[in-house]
Structures are given as C-alpha cells and as structure tokens.
Design a protein around this motif. Structure first.
Motif, PDB file in Angstrom:
ATOM      1  N   ILE A  55      -3.393   8.696  -0.200  1.00 47.61           N
ATOM      2  CA  ILE A  55      -2.622   7.253  -0.073  1.00 47.61           C
ATOM      3  C   ILE A  55      -2.859   6.698   0.583  1.00 47.61           C
ATOM      4  CG2 ILE A  55      -2.949  10.669   1.161  1.00 47.61           C
ATOM      5  CD1 ILE A  55      -4.893   9.674   2.885  1.00 47.61           C
ATOM      6  N   GLU A  56      -1.802   6.419   1.621  1.00 44.68           N
ATOM      7  CA  GLU A  56      -2.047   4.812   1.677  1.00 44.68           C
ATOM      8  C   GLU A  56      -1.930   4.912   2.676  1.00 44.68           C
ATOM      9  OE1 GLU A  56       1.189   1.008   2.463  1.00 44.68           O
ATOM     10  OE2 GLU A  56       1.783   3.270   2.212  1.00 44.68           O
ATOM     11  N   ILE A  57      -2.847   3.956   4.002  1.00 45.35           N
ATOM     12  CA  ILE A  57      -3.718   3.985   5.782  1.00 45.35           C
ATOM     13  C   ILE A  57      -2.676   2.801   5.940  1.00 45.35           C
ATOM     14  CG2 ILE A  57      -5.655   3.529   6.810  1.00 45.35           C
ATOM     15  CD1 ILE A  57      -6.932   4.553   4.225  1.00 45.35           C
ATOM     16  N   VAL A  58      -2.205   3.443   7.202  1.00 45.25           N
ATOM     17  CA  VAL A  58      -1.894   2.364   8.176  1.00 45.25           C
ATOM     18  C   VAL A  58      -2.693   1.954   9.939  1.00 45.25           C
ATOM     19  CG1 VAL A  58      -0.013   1.747   6.009  1.00 45.25           C
ATOM     20  CG2 VAL A  58       0.020   3.517   8.287  1.00 45.25           C
ATOM     21  N   GLY A  59      -2.402   0.577   9.972  1.00 47.11           N
ATOM     22  CA  GLY A  59      -2.794   0.338  11.763  1.00 47.11           C
ATOM     23  C   GLY A  59      -1.415   1.284  11.675  1.00 47.11           C
ATOM     24  N   ASN A  60      -1.522   0.810  13.564  1.00 45.61           N
ATOM     25  CA  ASN A  60      -0.697   1.397  14.372  1.00 45.61           C
ATOM     26  C   ASN A  60       0.438   0.704  14.655  1.00 45.61           C
ATOM     27  OD1 ASN A  60      -1.928  -1.419  15.389  1.00 45.61           O
ATOM     28  ND2 ASN A  60      -1.515  -0.699  18.216  1.00 45.61           N
ATOM     29  N   LYS A  61       0.287  -0.558  14.150  1.00 49.09           N
ATOM     30  CA  LYS A  61       1.532  -1.720  13.521  1.00 49.09           C
ATOM     31  C   LYS A  61       2.266  -0.907  12.429  1.00 49.09           C
ATOM     32  CE  LYS A  61       0.676  -4.086  17.153  1.00 49.09           C
ATOM     33  NZ  LYS A  61       0.482  -5.608  17.931  1.00 49.09           N
ATOM     34  N   LYS A  62       2.020  -0.213  11.431  1.00 44.20           N
ATOM     35  CA  LYS A  62       2.665   0.074  10.931  1.00 44.20           C
ATOM     36  C   LYS A  62       2.123  -0.891   9.221  1.00 44.20           C
ATOM     37  CE  LYS A  62       5.296   3.570  11.471  1.00 44.20           C
ATOM     38  NZ  LYS A  62       4.860   4.573  11.986  1.00 44.20           N
ATOM     39  N   GLN A  63       1.311  -1.871   9.441  1.00 41.68           N
ATOM     40  CA  GLN A  63       0.562  -2.744   9.181  1.00 41.68           C
ATOM     41  C   GLN A  63      -0.924  -2.014   7.747  1.00 41.68           C
ATOM     42  OE1 GLN A  63      -0.329  -2.448  11.483  1.00 41.68           O
ATOM     43  NE2 GLN A  63      -2.865  -3.602  12.498  1.00 41.68           N
ATOM     44  N   LYS A  64      -0.797  -2.596   6.220  1.00 43.52           N
ATOM     45  CA  LYS A  64      -1.098  -1.756   5.413  1.00 43.52           C
ATOM     46  C   LYS A  64      -1.889  -2.175   5.613  1.00 43.52           C
ATOM     47  CE  LYS A  64       2.887  -1.073   2.268  1.00 43.52           C
ATOM     48  NZ  LYS A  64       2.721  -1.923   0.563  1.00 43.52           N
ATOM     49  N   ILE A  65      -3.474  -0.863   5.249  1.00 44.21           N
ATOM     50  CA  ILE A  65      -4.949  -1.200   5.448  1.00 44.21           C
ATOM     51  C   ILE A  65      -5.657  -1.162   4.883  1.00 44.21           C
ATOM     52  CG2 ILE A  65      -6.995  -0.535   6.878  1.00 44.21           C
ATOM     53  CD1 ILE A  65      -5.160   0.331   8.777  1.00 44.21           C
TER      54      ILE A  65
END
Length: 75
Positions: A55-65
């Motif tokens: 899975i992809e993990i993103v921050g609250n502003k949809k920035q890729k982590i």
C-alpha cells in the motif's frame, strides 16, 4: 518510481492509507525506516486490501510518504 516497476505503482495507487501529522513526522524522522503503524494513526483508507498487499502511505495533504506491507485487513 523507477520505470521498471510499473506493477508496484498500479497496486499502490489503488490501496492508500492516510496518516496523521504525528505519524508522518515519525516516519520521516525514523532512522530504521521500519515502523509499525497502529490503527489510531490512520486517518483514512482508500481501497480494499488483504494481508501481504503493498500500500501507499500518504500524509494529510496527500503527500507521498512511502509504501508498506499490510498485516491486517482493511475495515
């Protein structure tokens, strides 16, 4: 993402979790690059996934982590 791994990108785009700012910060500052993410730190889930999925993990502003491997089923 390297062009030789398109299948990984397709999987990741369909299965995304968002994390709160504190988890995002912990992930970015981690020196080990391995973090167990508890459900309390997840702010949203996009897509269905099963144990072992990437899975992809993103921050609250949809920035890729980063990316992760699922060890629990999606709700």
């Amino acid at each position: 993402m390297a062009s030789n791994t398109p299948s990984l990108m397709v999987i990741a785009n369909k299965k995304v979790i968002g994390v709160n700012p504190q988890i995002r910060e912990a992930m970015l500052l981690s020196k080990t690059k391995i973090i167990s993410l508890l459900p309390i730190g997840i702010t949203y889930v996009d897509g269905d996934f099963n144990k072992g999925d990437i899975i992809e993990i993103v921050g609250n502003k949809k920035q890729k982590i980063g990316f992760g491997i699922v060890i629990m089923l999606s709700p």
